[in-house]
Design an enzyme around this catalytic site. Structure first.
Site, short mmCIF file in Angstrom:
data_model
loop_
_atom_site.label_atom_id
_atom_site.label_comp_id
_atom_site.label_asym_id
_atom_site.label_seq_id
_atom_site.Cartn_x
_atom_site.Cartn_y
_atom_site.Cartn_z
N THR A 91 0.90 -1.18 -0.06
CA THR A 91 -0.08 0.06 0.08
C THR A 91 0.73 1.23 0.02
O THR A 91 1.70 1.45 0.88
CB THR A 91 -0.87 0.01 1.27
OG1 THR A 91 -1.66 -1.31 1.42
CG2 THR A 91 -1.94 1.10 1.38
N GLY A 128 -17.55 0.54 19.34
CA GLY A 128 -16.53 -0.05 20.34
C GLY A 128 -15.06 0.57 20.37
O GLY A 128 -14.85 1.95 20.38
N GLY A 169 -7.23 -1.13 14.60
CA GLY A 169 -5.86 -1.09 14.82
C GLY A 169 -5.42 -1.87 13.95
O GLY A 169 -5.78 -1.89 12.63
N CYS A 180 -2.25 -1.79 9.08
CA CYS A 180 -2.70 -1.22 8.13
C CYS A 180 -3.56 0.09 8.22
O CYS A 180 -3.19 1.14 7.86
CB CYS A 180 -3.36 -2.08 7.21
SG CYS A 180 -2.37 -3.38 6.46
N LYS A 232 -7.27 -8.06 15.75
CA LYS A 232 -8.70 -8.50 15.33
C LYS A 232 -8.59 -10.04 15.67
O LYS A 232 -7.76 -10.74 15.70
CB LYS A 232 -9.07 -8.10 13.89
CG LYS A 232 -8.13 -8.94 13.00
CD LYS A 232 -8.25 -8.39 11.57
CE LYS A 232 -9.70 -9.11 11.12
NZ LYS A 232 -9.66 -8.87 9.77
N ARG A 253 0.10 -5.73 16.00
CA ARG A 253 0.69 -4.37 15.60
C ARG A 253 -0.18 -3.28 15.62
O ARG A 253 -1.35 -3.54 15.32
CB ARG A 253 1.07 -4.25 14.20
CG ARG A 253 2.48 -5.18 13.92
CD ARG A 253 2.71 -5.03 12.40
NE ARG A 253 1.67 -5.98 11.59
CZ ARG A 253 1.86 -5.95 10.22
NH1 ARG A 253 2.98 -5.75 9.56
NH2 ARG A 253 0.82 -6.62 9.57
N1 LIG Z 1 -1.13 -7.26 6.40
C1 LIG Z 1 -2.13 -7.02 5.85
O1 LIG Z 1 -3.31 -7.38 6.11
C2 LIG Z 1 -1.99 -6.17 4.57
C3 LIG Z 1 -3.26 -6.13 3.76
C4 LIG Z 1 -3.17 -5.37 2.39
C5 LIG Z 1 -1.95 -4.63 2.06
N2 LIG Z 1 -0.75 -4.69 2.98
C6 LIG Z 1 0.16 -4.21 2.53
O2 LIG Z 1 1.19 -4.77 2.47
C7 LIG Z 1 2.54 -4.25 2.84
C8 LIG Z 1 3.26 -5.44 3.76
O3 LIG Z 1 2.55 -5.38 4.71
P1 LIG Z 1 2.73 -6.50 5.93
O4 LIG Z 1 1.76 -6.66 6.86
O5 LIG Z 1 2.81 -7.86 4.98
O6 LIG Z 1 4.12 -6.38 6.47
P2 LIG Z 1 5.30 -6.97 6.97
O7 LIG Z 1 6.15 -6.14 7.79
O8 LIG Z 1 4.66 -8.19 7.68
O9 LIG Z 1 6.29 -7.59 5.87
C9 LIG Z 1 7.12 -6.87 5.26
C10 LIG Z 1 8.32 -7.92 4.97
O10 LIG Z 1 9.12 -7.36 3.96
C11 LIG Z 1 10.30 -7.65 4.18
N3 LIG Z 1 11.60 -6.57 3.81
C12 LIG Z 1 11.60 -5.60 4.24
N4 LIG Z 1 12.51 -4.92 3.34
C13 LIG Z 1 12.68 -5.70 2.33
C14 LIG Z 1 13.76 -5.96 1.20
N5 LIG Z 1 14.49 -5.07 0.82
N6 LIG Z 1 13.59 -6.88 0.54
C15 LIG Z 1 12.83 -8.02 0.82
N7 LIG Z 1 12.18 -8.17 1.69
C16 LIG Z 1 12.03 -6.98 2.72
C17 LIG Z 1 10.44 -7.64 5.81
O11 LIG Z 1 11.42 -8.54 6.43
C18 LIG Z 1 9.07 -8.24 6.14
O12 LIG Z 1 9.06 -9.90 6.20
C19 LIG Z 1 2.25 -2.91 3.49
O13 LIG Z 1 2.37 -1.98 2.30
C20 LIG Z 1 0.81 -3.27 3.82
O14 LIG Z 1 0.44 -1.87 4.08
C21 LIG Z 1 -0.87 -5.41 3.97
#
Ligand SMILES: NC(=O)c1ccc[n+]([C@@H]2O[C@H](COP(=O)([O-])OP(=O)(O)OC[C@H]3O[C@@H](n4cnc5c(N)ncnc54)[C@H](O)[C@@H]3O)[C@@H](O)[C@H]2O)c1
Length: 445
Positions: free
Chosen positions: A130, A265, A269, A272, A335, A342
């Site tokens: 995102t 409620g 959190g 995201c 949730k 986080r």
């Molecule tokens: N978690 C969700 O439900 C969700 C849903 C939709 C979108 N997103 C978006 O997806 C993205 C990732 O979110 P997330 O929750 O998976 O985060 P996260 O922190 O769990 O995962 C990110 C991963 O990227 C790795 N990383 C960092 N730098 C790197 C690099 N240079 N090369 C390779 N790997 C690297 C980290 O070690 C980590 O494992 C964000 O932009 C978030 O907003 C997340």
């Protein structure tokens, strides 16, 4: 969900194997593709390669093992290996909040900086993280400046809408697939990758890069606004003696409004919504769209107020001071269905209660370990009954199904006082009152 992926799959990489990336990698393998997942965290890579998901997500562990066994999924820490492996690279790294509230894009840039010099031919870089509007175009220019001559990398944006707690199902069968593309060929290649869900009727929406980036930010802003709107109405109810649960129920019957994401409620959190609302607000301010920046600032403020109002209510129920009071907490994950803490509103409230001198004992079906890593000072219990033992007050903070099912008589037998605060508008008030509990909730008389 079992997907029968027939026909030869594509070779793809997934860069960043966190909550989004690992799920995406496993699901792409399930769709029949040959997947290499890349992460800079060597421990995470080793754990996933050994068949253990580093976090809890329903169905993920089983699919991870299945796809490792099938040989369709591998892990590495090497971006160079990734560049050699495939010509489609999904970018799934984190975009956390920078100190000023904007999105910190350093992981995105680090990932493509590490990949680009090793690219050998034409390829597609599909962003799923995102990001603020404008990122994809800036990234394309940055990659072009770093890639060797002949390695034409086209950037496409394919935002992700999965929800933690149902991430596997959401990935395999999303509501919609959004593709922000500069060329029809790029969009067509990604459509081939998603041929299975598309064949099953999932709509594909192809648009320009900026609109695709905005779809994700706007969706999160809409969802957060709904929650904060109903929580602002809870404040009105408190000031007037009205009941926000009844109000939300009645509003939801209007099909233009609908009842989902309208539960009053403790607010939202997680990894995201909070950061995305702030990042979008920062973009709006930078663009001079002050009205949107103001709306999003208020959405955030109302949401954060839910946490302080919950602590105030706990203080009131505890008789004016939380010092020395025993508080049993049901749920600490941000949730249900996840062990992610986080920016968990629940964990934040637990910390605030402890700061006021309460003795806080927390239960969660799956998030005890992740919570204890962040807040080792709290006490953790292996069951809801153990968390509630001798409590002056029980706080229901994460809407797990098992808490809805709890017999209030059973819990009532172990507490010191039968005081419960339902911060998720999920417990059956009548049942709890009938079992002799004083039942309180924000925005309810
Ligand atoms: N978690 C969700 O439900 C969700 C849903 C939709 C979108 N997103 C978006 O997806 C993205 C990732 O979110 P997330 O929750 O998976 O985060 P996260 O922190 O769990 O995962 C990110 C991963 O990227 C790795 N990383 C960092 N730098 C790197 C690099 N240079 N090369 C390779 N790997 C690297 C980290 O070690 C980590 O494992 C964000 O932009 C978030 O907003 C997340």
């Amino acid at each position: 969900m079992e997907i029968d992926a027939t026909g030869p799959g594509a070779s793809v990489t997934v860069i960043g194997a966190g909550y989004l990336g690992l799920t995406h990698a496993v699901c792409l393998a399930e769709l029949g593709h040959d997947v290499l997942a890349v992460d800079t965290d060597a421990r995470k890579v080793a754990q996933a390669a050994a068949g253990t998901a580093p976090f809890f997500e329903p169905g993920l562990q089983e699919l991870l093992r299945k796809q490792l066994d099938a040989g369709r999924l591998r892990f590495t820490t090497s971006h160079a290996e990734a560049a050699r492996f495939a010509d489609i690279h999904f970018l799934c790294v984190g975009t956390p909040q920078a100190p000023d509230g904007s999105a910190d894009l350093s992981q995105v840039y680090a990932a493509t900086d590490a990949l680009a010099p090793h690219l050998a031919g034409p390829c597609l870089i599909a962003g799923k993280s995102t990001v603020p509007v404008g990122t994809a175009r800036a990234l394309a220019a940055r990659i072009a400046a770093q890639a060797p001559a002949g390695a034409r990398a086209e950037v496409i944006w394919n935002p992700e809408f999965l929800r933690e707690g149902s991430a596997v199902v959401d990935s395999l069968m999303p509501d919609r697939i959004v593709l922000g593309a500069s060329s029809q060929q790029a969009a067509d290649r990604l459509k081939q990758v998603y041929a299975e869900p598309i064949g099953q009727g999932v709509p594909v929406l192809v648009m320009d890069l900026e609109t695709a980036e905005l779809v994700k930010m706007s969706a999160n802003a809409f969802l957060a606004t709904r929650l904060s709107f109903i929580n602002a109405l809870a404040e009105v109810c408190e000031a007037t003696g009205a009941d926000v649960a009844a109000l939300a129920g009645a509003l939801g019957y209007d099909e233009r409004i609908g009842g989902r994401f309208l539960t009053p409620g403790l607010g939202y959190g997680g990894g995201c919504l909070p950061k995305d609302i702030r990042a979008f607000g920062a973009v709006a301010a930078e663009l001079g769209i002050g009205s949107l920046a103001t709306v999003l600032t208020e959405v955030d403020a109302i949401n954060m107020r839910c946490r302080s109002r919950t602590v105030e209510l706990a203080r009131e129920v505890a008789g004016g001071s939380l010092a020395g009071r025993r508080v049993g907490v049901l749920g600490v994950a941000f949730k249900p269905g996840s062990d992610d803490v986080r920016n968990s509103a629940s964990l934040d409230v637990c910390g605030r209660l402890a700061a006021e001198g309460a003795v806080v004992t927390v239960h969660d079906p799956v998030a005890l370990r992740s919570a204890a890593l962040v807040r080792p000072d709290l006490q953790y219990a292996e069951s809801a009954v153990a968390a509630a033992a001798y409590a002056d007050l029980v706080l229901h903070l994460t809407d797990w199904e098992e808490y809805r099912m709890i017999d209030p008589h059973v819990l009532g037998a172990v507490v010191a006082r039968r005081n419960v605060i339902d911060a998720r508008t999920a417990l059956d008030e009548h049942r709890w009152r009938s079992a002799g509990w004083s039942f309180r909730a924000l925005g309810r008389p």
